[in-house]
Design an enzyme around this catalytic site. Structure first.
Site, PDB file in Angstrom:
ATOM      1  N   GLU A   1       0.797  -1.228   0.000  1.00  0.00           N
ATOM      2  CA  GLU A   1       0.000   0.000   0.000  1.00  0.00           C
ATOM      3  C   GLU A   1       0.830   1.280   0.000  1.00  0.00           C
ATOM      4  OE1 GLU A   1      -3.300   0.506  -0.255  1.00  0.00           O
ATOM      5  OE2 GLU A   1      -3.555  -1.657  -0.584  1.00  0.00           O
TER       6      GLU A   1
ATOM      7  N   SER B   1     -31.720 -28.240  50.243  1.00  0.00           N
ATOM      8  CA  SER B   1     -30.930 -28.400  51.475  1.00  0.00           C
ATOM      9  C   SER B   1     -29.576 -27.721  51.427  1.00  0.00           C
ATOM     10  CB  SER B   1     -30.720 -29.897  51.755  1.00  0.00           C
ATOM     11  OG  SER B   1     -31.948 -30.548  51.960  1.00  0.00           O
TER      12      SER B   1
END
Length: 680
Positions: free
Chosen positions: A84, A343
């Site tokens: 680029e 429980s």
């Protein structure tokens, strides 16, 4: 030819003038590129190690994640710059060589053959898109030089990599890497790098999920250019060009959806959020949950929570195995849902009782069917063990002794102690007062709160508030002494079949609506809930046979605890080493039934109104209390053979349904009990 040279010379002068002008005036504030778009990036929730747990869309609906050069493959960055803008690290925003080349090509041919946009100029265009006209190109040059004066090359490259388009609503290298390859950009191979360099050149035309052939050709062109420039070898390039092309977009990370939907960083405007979750653990336990739920009855759900015992940091959070499973109500979060705990609160009642010196692990208790303050508790399967030590009463989760202890300790007192730690305990109705039933599940709480309570079994006895984000971490509240916490760990680890020294407790709510198993190995606390999210009973599925196997499977899949070893105060020892005062040797034993004389006859097992689970070949014990022997037994009017002078006999049910049990003593007294037999 003379005309062509004149045009070139004129263009050269103009070009030089523009570059000089850009350098002179680019510092003006009016040439600052608008930076608003960078503030509109999408956000992520990550695990503690930075791995992505969940991504959120940006306010404008894009998967647009901010880039991080430190977490981007250096080879990708080198290849990108080569393709680029190979002089990116030398120029000041505008590359005069590229600009001269592009201008000469345009003058020579009349066509645009190559571009002159630098990465910095492309960044300016991404920040503020404008039509591709000469006047805007000049403005980009001014703004590019301005950007270079205000930011470092690394910062500009990071901006660029945050905004470059990859087709559809995917922007930025991080989002693209996850969308096309389901991986972080720091782990890309050569063909993947080349594709991610190629796509932004024509994002919609080169989407591999829509145009794989075009994308392959574009990728291969990039690879050939890298070979030609000597960046990669011919062999590497040839192999990369044969790599398969992704043909669909991946779903971006969506782990722990129930937890992360409340952590939306975009909605909170706080940016990315780093959680305490362990990515590997979360991922593996989500798969484990899916495996287990497939073995459960349809419409059953499963909730899993794992936290560090010493800090309360949540390491794995599964509100449901599949968020999108409508049949199992997957969108319901069963980690925070308020359910009956069965429980599971018993250990804390015993621990508080140990600290208050109203009972000791070695105290003898009485496990018999009896009425306690008007309340008549029954054990699971209506089996009673008679005279038993407190430690064994807790280990076997006997209901009668627990209700006896709560009656002595006080329901209000017990509830106040637990609530003071910050856990949420809810009575069925706001007007209800705490009663003896709360120790057997007569209130509501969540898996989140139960796991928090079980952190108190670690040294220090503190309940740690659970947190998924470090900033939410809070100091714990002491519930138990070191001695009580140690005693509970010892009691609850026995009977655990020696599995990794885990201290654990199960629970089953009334009607088999909820099954629980909570355990700790000192480093982690693991909590499991299973049942139907809609509250429908699941007969025969209780804590030990449905939740506990999942919990032990989880412990077997947890990562190594790095040599963790509990550290206890030297003064803390097992209860057996402490002298036991005479007054504590026997816990106060109430009369068998205050409404009956010692000669009254009654069926003590199974108790009237019981529901019993039928299993193949199971024998039910019929037991009588009081009366004068010999005794005669009948079930549904038919005699049951039995020794005359025994108070308990065996009976084998013939099928499901209701049965009426009758016992007659030598004086003609009659006692009855009606029970229901059910298949699991």
């Amino acid at each position: 030819m003379h005309f062509l040279n004149s045009r070139a010379l004129s263009a050269g002068y103009c070009l030089g003038f523009l570059i000089w002008l850009s350098a002179c005036f680019s510092t003006f504030p009016s040439f600052h590129a608008p930076m608003d778009k960078l503030a509109d990036r999408a956000s992520q929730v990550t695990a503690k190690d930075g791995e992505v747990i969940r991504t959120f869309l940006s306010p404008d609906g894009y998967h647009a994640l901010p880039a991080d050069l430190a977490k981007t493959d250096p080879d990708y960055l080198r290849h990108l710059v080569e393709i680029e803008d190979k002089r990116f690290f030398q120029h000041d925003g505008v590359d005069p060589f590229a600009l001269t080349r592009a201008t000469w090509q345009w003058i020579s041919t009349g066509d645009v053959i190559s571009g002159a946009s630098t990465i910095t100029m492309q960044t300016v265009r991404l920040l503020n898109p404008n039509p591709r006209k000469l006047e805007y190109k000049v403005l980009e040059m001014f703004r590019a030089i301005n950007l270079e004066k205000r930011y470092t090359k690394q910062e500009i490259l990071e901006m660029y990599l945050s905004m470059i388009p990859f087709g559809g609503n995917v922007e930025g290298i991080r989002a693209a890497s996850h969308a096309y390859f389901n991986k972080s950009p720091e782990r890309l191979n050569l063909s993947e790098m080349a594709l991610l360099i190629a796509i932004p050149q024509a994002p919609e035309r080169l989407r591999p999920d829509r145009f794989p052939n075009r994308a392959r050709e574009a990728r291969n062109r990039i690879i050939k250019r890298l070979v030609a420039t000597g960046h990669i070898t011919q062999t590497a390039g040839r192999e990369a060009m044969h790599d398969p092309m992704p043909t669909e977009r991946m779903t971006l990370a969506q782990y722990a959806p129930h937890l992360t939907e409340d952590l939306d960083p975009v909605a909170e405007m706080t940016g990315d959020i780093r959680t305490t979750l362990n990515f590997g653990m979360q991922k593996s336990l989500e798969q484990l949950a899916l495996r287990h739920v497939k073995t459960m009855p349809e419409k059953s759900g499963l909730g899993i929570l794992v936290a560090e015992a010493r800090t309360g940091a949540i390491k794995a959070y599964i509100g449901a195995p599949d968020y999108f499973d409508k049949q199992r109500l997957g969108a319901n979060d069963m980690v925070t849902a308020i359910r009956s705990p069965g429980s599971t609160l018993k250990p804390f009642l015993y621990g508080l009782g140990f600290d208050a010196r109203v009972i000791d692990p070695r105290s003898w208790m009485n496990d018999r069917g009896q009425v306690i303050d008007g309340y008549k508790p029954a054990n699971f399967a209506n089996h009673y063990m008679g005279r038993i030590q407190a430690s064994d009463a807790l280990r076997h989760s006997l209901n009668g002794p627990a209700v006896q202890l709560l009656s002595t300790y006080g329901p209000n007192r017990f509830l106040e102690h637990l609530s003071a730690t910050g856990v949420n305990l809810t009575m069925p109705r706001p007007s209800d007062k705490p009663g003896l039933a709360l120790i057997l599940g007569g209130l509501g709480t969540s898996l989140m709160d139960l796991v928090s309570l079980f952190t108190s079994l670690s040294p220090g006895g503190k309940v740690k508030p659970l947190h998924a984000v470090e900033k939410d971490r809070r100091a714990g509240t002491r519930l138990l002494s070191d001695q009580a916490a140690f005693d509970l760990r010892q009691i609850l680890s026995n009977g655990g079949e020696g599995k990794n020294n885990i201290s654990w407790k199960t629970g089953t709510s009334y009607g088999f609506r909820d099954a629980w198993s909570i355990g700790t190995n000192g480093y982690y606390v693991v909590g499991v809930w299973t049942g139907r999210p809609d509250g429908t009973p699941s007969p025969g599925r209780f804590g030990r046979n449905s939740a506990a196997p999942v919990m032990f499977d989880i412990f077997g899949n947890l990562p190594d605890q790095n040599g963790f070893q509990e550290v206890w105060d030297p003064g803390v020892s097992t209860a057996a080493r402490r002298p036991l005062p005479d007054r504590m040797k026997n816990f106060p034993i109430r009369p068998f039934n205050t409404s009956m004389s010692s000669t009254s006859l009654m069926v003590s097992h199974p108790q009237d109104g019981s529901e019993l689970i039928l299993e193949e070949g199971r024998t039910i014990t019929l037991r009588a209390e009081g009366g004068k022997r010999p005794l005669k037994w009948l079930v549904d009017g038919k005699p049951v053979p039995s020794p005359k002078y025994r108070r308990d006999i065996g009976w084998q049910p013939q099928g499901s349904g209701f049965s009426k049990i009758t016992v007659i003593d030598a004086n003609g007294q009659i006692a009855r009990a009606s029970v229901r037999m059910m298949y699991p």
